[in-house]
Motif scaffolding. Structure first.
Motif, mmCIF file in Angstrom:
data_model
loop_
_atom_site.group_PDB
_atom_site.id
_atom_site.type_symbol
_atom_site.label_atom_id
_atom_site.label_comp_id
_atom_site.label_asym_id
_atom_site.label_seq_id
_atom_site.Cartn_x
_atom_site.Cartn_y
_atom_site.Cartn_z
ATOM 1 N N THR A 15 0.687 -1.135 -0.018
ATOM 2 C CA THR A 15 -0.008 -0.189 -0.055
ATOM 3 C C THR A 15 0.758 1.216 0.036
ATOM 4 O OG1 THR A 15 -1.813 -1.080 1.124
ATOM 5 C CG2 THR A 15 -1.880 1.384 1.355
ATOM 6 N N LEU A 16 1.852 1.132 0.798
ATOM 7 C CA LEU A 16 2.736 2.359 0.878
ATOM 8 C C LEU A 16 3.546 2.640 -0.356
ATOM 9 C CD1 LEU A 16 4.077 4.628 2.847
ATOM 10 C CD2 LEU A 16 5.676 2.717 3.341
ATOM 11 N N THR A 17 3.764 1.492 -0.878
ATOM 12 C CA THR A 17 4.496 1.504 -2.135
ATOM 13 C C THR A 17 3.777 2.029 -3.338
ATOM 14 O OG1 THR A 17 5.994 -0.239 -1.648
ATOM 15 C CG2 THR A 17 5.587 0.294 -3.981
ATOM 16 N N VAL A 18 2.319 1.462 -3.252
ATOM 17 C CA VAL A 18 1.528 2.335 -4.473
ATOM 18 C C VAL A 18 1.157 3.486 -4.035
ATOM 19 C CG1 VAL A 18 -0.621 2.131 -5.230
ATOM 20 C CG2 VAL A 18 0.423 -0.144 -4.746
ATOM 21 N N LEU A 19 0.898 3.817 -2.774
ATOM 22 C CA LEU A 19 0.741 5.255 -2.621
ATOM 23 C C LEU A 19 1.900 6.209 -2.912
ATOM 24 C CD1 LEU A 19 -1.313 4.991 0.970
ATOM 25 C CD2 LEU A 19 -2.112 5.666 -1.319
ATOM 26 N N THR A 20 3.147 5.682 -2.631
ATOM 27 C CA THR A 20 4.240 6.512 -2.868
ATOM 28 C C THR A 20 4.555 6.737 -4.353
ATOM 29 O OG1 THR A 20 5.346 5.585 -0.917
ATOM 30 C CG2 THR A 20 6.895 6.552 -2.546
ATOM 31 N N LEU A 21 4.347 5.608 -5.052
ATOM 32 C CA LEU A 21 4.330 5.670 -6.471
ATOM 33 C C LEU A 21 3.149 6.591 -7.270
ATOM 34 C CD1 LEU A 21 5.136 2.018 -7.512
ATOM 35 C CD2 LEU A 21 6.524 3.913 -7.665
ATOM 36 N N ALA A 22 1.888 6.380 -6.529
ATOM 37 C CA ALA A 22 0.635 7.301 -6.978
ATOM 38 C C ALA A 22 0.971 8.688 -6.703
ATOM 39 C CB ALA A 22 -0.394 6.886 -6.207
ATOM 40 N N THR A 23 1.617 9.050 -5.284
ATOM 41 C CA THR A 23 1.889 10.268 -5.038
ATOM 42 C C THR A 23 3.059 10.719 -5.825
ATOM 43 O OG1 THR A 23 1.253 9.886 -2.662
ATOM 44 C CG2 THR A 23 2.704 11.835 -3.003
ATOM 45 N N PHE A 24 3.971 9.930 -6.220
ATOM 46 C CA PHE A 24 5.054 10.500 -6.978
ATOM 47 C C PHE A 24 4.755 10.955 -8.483
ATOM 48 C CE2 PHE A 24 9.523 10.988 -8.282
ATOM 49 C CZ PHE A 24 9.783 10.698 -9.283
ATOM 50 N N ALA A 25 3.891 10.123 -8.709
ATOM 51 C CA ALA A 25 3.213 10.131 -10.247
ATOM 52 C C ALA A 25 2.260 11.473 -10.007
ATOM 53 C CB ALA A 25 2.517 9.056 -10.923
ATOM 54 N N LEU A 26 1.786 11.497 -9.274
ATOM 55 C CA LEU A 26 0.865 12.791 -9.151
ATOM 56 C C LEU A 26 1.717 14.024 -8.838
ATOM 57 C CD1 LEU A 26 -2.230 13.932 -8.886
ATOM 58 C CD2 LEU A 26 -1.940 13.576 -6.338
ATOM 59 N N ALA A 27 2.801 14.030 -8.067
ATOM 60 C CA ALA A 27 3.612 15.159 -7.884
ATOM 61 C C ALA A 27 4.093 15.607 -9.354
ATOM 62 C CB ALA A 27 4.521 15.037 -6.858
ATOM 63 N N ILE A 28 4.547 14.409 -10.031
ATOM 64 C CA ILE A 28 5.123 14.723 -11.364
ATOM 65 C C ILE A 28 4.069 15.302 -12.456
ATOM 66 C CG2 ILE A 28 5.900 13.690 -13.471
ATOM 67 C CD1 ILE A 28 7.488 11.622 -11.763
ATOM 68 N N VAL A 29 2.792 14.935 -12.345
ATOM 69 C CA VAL A 29 1.972 15.721 -13.225
ATOM 70 C C VAL A 29 1.417 17.063 -12.668
ATOM 71 C CG1 VAL A 29 -0.564 15.199 -13.654
ATOM 72 C CG2 VAL A 29 0.884 13.188 -13.733
ATOM 73 N N VAL A 30 1.368 16.962 -11.090
ATOM 74 C CA VAL A 30 1.057 18.370 -10.873
ATOM 75 C C VAL A 30 1.985 19.398 -11.340
ATOM 76 C CG1 VAL A 30 0.646 19.732 -8.734
ATOM 77 C CG2 VAL A 30 -0.455 17.552 -8.919
ATOM 78 N N GLY A 31 3.496 18.828 -10.909
ATOM 79 C CA GLY A 31 4.582 19.795 -11.061
ATOM 80 C C GLY A 31 4.587 20.177 -12.544
ATOM 81 N N PHE A 32 4.323 19.251 -13.478
ATOM 82 C CA PHE A 32 4.377 19.455 -14.880
ATOM 83 C C PHE A 32 2.971 20.417 -15.344
ATOM 84 C CE2 PHE A 32 2.398 18.765 -19.021
ATOM 85 C CZ PHE A 32 3.715 18.960 -19.840
ATOM 86 N N GLY A 33 2.010 20.256 -14.483
ATOM 87 C CA GLY A 33 0.843 20.927 -14.813
ATOM 88 C C GLY A 33 1.016 22.550 -14.482
#
Length: 748
Positions: A15-33
């Motif tokens: 769960t932590l890994t998925v959440l971390t990956l999701a958060t990381f992916a979301l951070a990348i997307v948000v940062g790009f946005g």
């Protein structure tokens, strides 16, 4: 139990890994946005600043156009000189406020003293100018320097507009300043250089003006930001010519990127739980932002390739389409036709009705052309009153001619310009592609040559390019090349001299220099033929595809030098030399003549320059300046072939010429035609009334001579008295001798 214990940490880890990956992916997307939003805002701000800067330039140009509508006006000069304050108020000051919104207007005399002042639509004492003088004077002095300098020409060879403008600060408020001289709109008003009165117009850059500028680009909250307030990023400085900032134009910055982020903020919060849905939503919103940016780019690209006045493709897009069309036509084995069109006497519309009417005529012409062709064809504006039409898949010559005739008929219908009904014609040149090897530049050149032929053959018609047009052009180029070689010293060109006699037929008053060319192949070419070739090569109407030459200038300079050199060594009272109107259009021509006179030692009073009466119709300031300079130096100006064209009697009345020459076509009919006798008698009486000399040329019979003398003509020229003579033959006549002969006789 142990299984549940072993799985719990793994679940948490996954769960932590998925959440971390999701958060990381979301951070990348948000940062790009956020990065994309920032870039979009920056790019949008740059465009907004460009729009405001361009809008300010347009507003300055608009002030100049509005001011020009009253500064180029005979009545303005007359009433300002007369000090007619009521007329000035109604037409030059209060009217500028009422109709255009100009806040302040000053009328200055030749010494820069204010003779009229208007502020905010009310006439005030002229002394009010003193309050604004420190800010206005540098620009006024700049215009005075321009007026004192040599006349300048624009890209089309027309006299450049005399105007000085700048941004200034008056009463602590930035304003647009434009200064123009009051100049005549016709030749019935004369005005010496340096005596011009000035029209000074000021329009404050207030919120209304700024709102009009920003409104064109849909920018909200546009306002004037004084120097005492922070301008912020969405602002353009108002800078004068010295680089001093007078204030800022500010507006509510459009932030497409920030607006995007605000819109998707709720979705980003949900994306912490539904990462996939949030990513899809984000990509969708980013796609919309990209579409908005693409729209702005497409609009900028459209403006780069289209004419802003008519919306038609401009020259750059036209040339690209022509090359692409020729490429596709060669693959499809079809033919295209190129129609080159311009309006006849378009300059007359601008001169009589004003440039706004000319612009409206161009817009209406573009609309008629666009509606008269198929949707697959292209009509483009190449500049001024010039248009080009590309016709696809033309089956034969007749089809292209039919379309050209349809366009001409459409343009012959009356135009409605500023409540006036105007009739305009056009000329069209047609060229058809000949196969896969057709070159765009070559096709354009042929259409241009055909248009030139249409103009030359009477205007208001079309001409199809034919091979003999090229052949004729090549033959003229060959003759031109040979003529140039002859001028460079390879022989063949010489001068003959035809004397001008007094009424008794014995006394020689002077002589006219005539060019003769003994061509080694064509024999003795008449002067009219090879001079016409020299003038036609790019000087009557320069072909856009042919580089203009200066052959006529070289020929005229050579003839003038030879004639002056010959006359300086004789006892002839004067020598007459024919000059081309093209030479009179050269502001340096008077200086060239002065150099030749100085070099040869001929007194200016012994030189007469003959030109055609067509120069009187050009209303060209340069021609008037050159003629005035020549006459001031003592040279006589003679109007040749008088009576065959459309002379300006007002020009004659102002004593701009010294002698008239009655054309031989009238003299030839004297002893046969009563109407010819009446015309000649009228011309002689006109010359006497104007107190100018008159010469009759082409006298061939005793009856003609007797009639002319009886009518009061005292100068005669023609084969009855003497044909053109070689220099030695002229010197052998009684009463004509060379300086060497005189000195030899004195020594004897």
């Amino acid at each position: 139990m142990s299984v549940r214990q072993n799985s719990s940490p793994l679940t948490r880890q996954v769960t932590l890994t998925v959440l971390t990956l999701a958060t990381f992916a979301l951070a990348i997307v948000v940062g790009f946005g956020f990065y994309a939003a920032s870039q979009a805002d920056d790019a949008s701000l740059v465009r907004q600043k460009m729009f405001i800067a361009d809008g300010l330039k347009d507003q300055i140009a608009s002030v100049q156009r509005e001011q020009e509508s009253v500064s180029v006006w005979d009545d303005a000069i007359i009433n300002v000189r007369a000090g007619n304050q009521t007329w000035i108020e109604e037409n030059l000051s209060v009217w500028m406020f009422t109709y255009y919104g100009h806040n302040r207007v000053y009328i200055l005399d030749a010494a820069n003293h204010a003779i009229h002042a208007m502020r905010e639509g009310k006439v005030v004492d002229a002394s009010a100018y003193g309050e604004d003088q420190p800010a206005l004077l540098p620009i006024i002095e700049k215009l005075r320097r321009m007026l004192a300098g040599p006349p300048q020409a624009d890209a089309y060879g027309q006299p450049a507009k005399m105007v000085a403008e700048d941004l200034v600060s008056l009463d602590g408020k930035p304003a647009i300043l434009s200064v123009m001289p009051l100049v005549p709109s016709s030749d019935r008003i004369t005005q010496a250089r340096g005596t011009e009165c000035l029209h000074v117009s000021v329009e404050f850059i207030n919120d209304a003006v700024i709102g009009k500028i920003a409104g064109k680009y849909l920018l909200d909250g546009a306002r004037l930001v004084p120097l005492s307030q922070p301008a912020g990023p969405a602002a353009v400085p108002l800078v004068d010519s010295r680089g001093v900032i007078l204030g800022y134009i500010g507006w509510d910055q459009l932030r497409p990127g920030l607006a995007l982020v605000r819109e998707i903020a709720p979705a980003l919060a949900i994306a912490l739980l539904l990462a996939g849905g949030a990513l899809v939503f984000l990509l969708r919103r980013l796609r919309r932002a990209s579409a908005a940016l693409q729209t702005s780019q497409d609009q900028a690209q459209y403006l780069a390739f289209h004419d802003t006045l008519t919306g038609l493709p401009n020259r750059a897009l036209f040339e690209d389409r022509l090359r692409r069309t020729l490429l596709f036509a060669s693959k499809d084995k079809t033919r295209i036709a190129l129609l080159y069109l311009d309006l006849d006497r378009f300059k007359h519309i601008n001169d009589t009705l004003g440039h706004p009417a000319g612009d409206e005529l161009v817009r209406q012409t573009a609309a008629r052309l666009k509606h008269a062709i198929r949707e697959v064809d292209t009509v483009a504006r190449l500049g001024g009153d010039e248009f080009a039409v590309i016709l696809l898949d033309v089956p034969d010559v007749g089809s292209a001619e039919d379309i050209a005739e349809r366009l001409l008929l459409k343009l012959r219908e009356p135009f409605r310009l500023i409540d006036d009904q105007v009739f305009v014609s056009a000329s069209v040149g047609i060229a058809l592609s000949s196969g896969s090897d057709t070159d765009a530049d070559e096709l354009l050149r042929k259409a241009d040559i055909a248009l030139y032929e249409a103009k030359k053959n009477g205007r208001g018609r079309y001409e199809l390019f034919a091979g003999d047009m090229d052949d004729l052009l090549l033959r003229k180029r060959k003759v031109e090349s040979e003529l140039r070689k002859a001028l460079e010293g390879e022989g063949g060109i010489k001068l003959a001299y035809q004397p001008v006699f007094a009424a008794d037929g014995r006394g020689i008053l002077g002589a006219e220099a005539l060019i003769r060319w003994g061509h080694e192949v064509h024999g003795a070419l008449p002067a009219a033929q090879f001079i016409a070739i020299a003038e036609e090569r790019g000087l009557v109407r320069p072909l856009r595809s042919v580089k203009p030459l200066v052959l006529i200038g070289d020929l005229g300079k050579w003839a003038l030098g030879e004639a002056c050199r010959f006359a300086a060594g004789t006892e002839l009272p004067w020598i007459a030399v024919n000059i081309s109107p093209m030479q009179l259009r050269d502001i340096g021509f008077a200086g060239q003549v002065a150099d030749i006179l100085s070099e040869t030692g001929l007194n200016p009073c012994r030189l007469q320059l003959e030109t055609t009466e067509s120069v009187l119709l050009e209303h060209n300031d340069t021609i008037g300046t050159v003629i005035a300079a020549l006459r001031q130096s003592g040279i006589c100006i003679v109007l040749d072939d008088f009576g065959t064209g459309y002379s300006s009697l007002s020009y004659l009345r102002r004593q701009a010429i010294d002698k008239l020459k009655i054309d031989r076509s009238f003299v030839h009919l004297l002893d046969e035609d009563e109407s010819a006798r009446a015309i000649v008698k009228t011309l002689i009486e006109l010359a006497q009334a104007l107190n100018v000399e008159v010469t009759a040329e082409g006298v061939e019979t005793d009856a003609q001579k007797a009639l002319l003398v009886g009518m009061g003509c005292r100068q005669l020229q023609g084969y009855l008295l003497s044909p053109p003579l070689e220099p030695g033959q002229l010197l052998a006549l009684p009463g004509v001798s060379s300086m060497d002969q005189e000195r030899s006789a004195a020594r004897a």
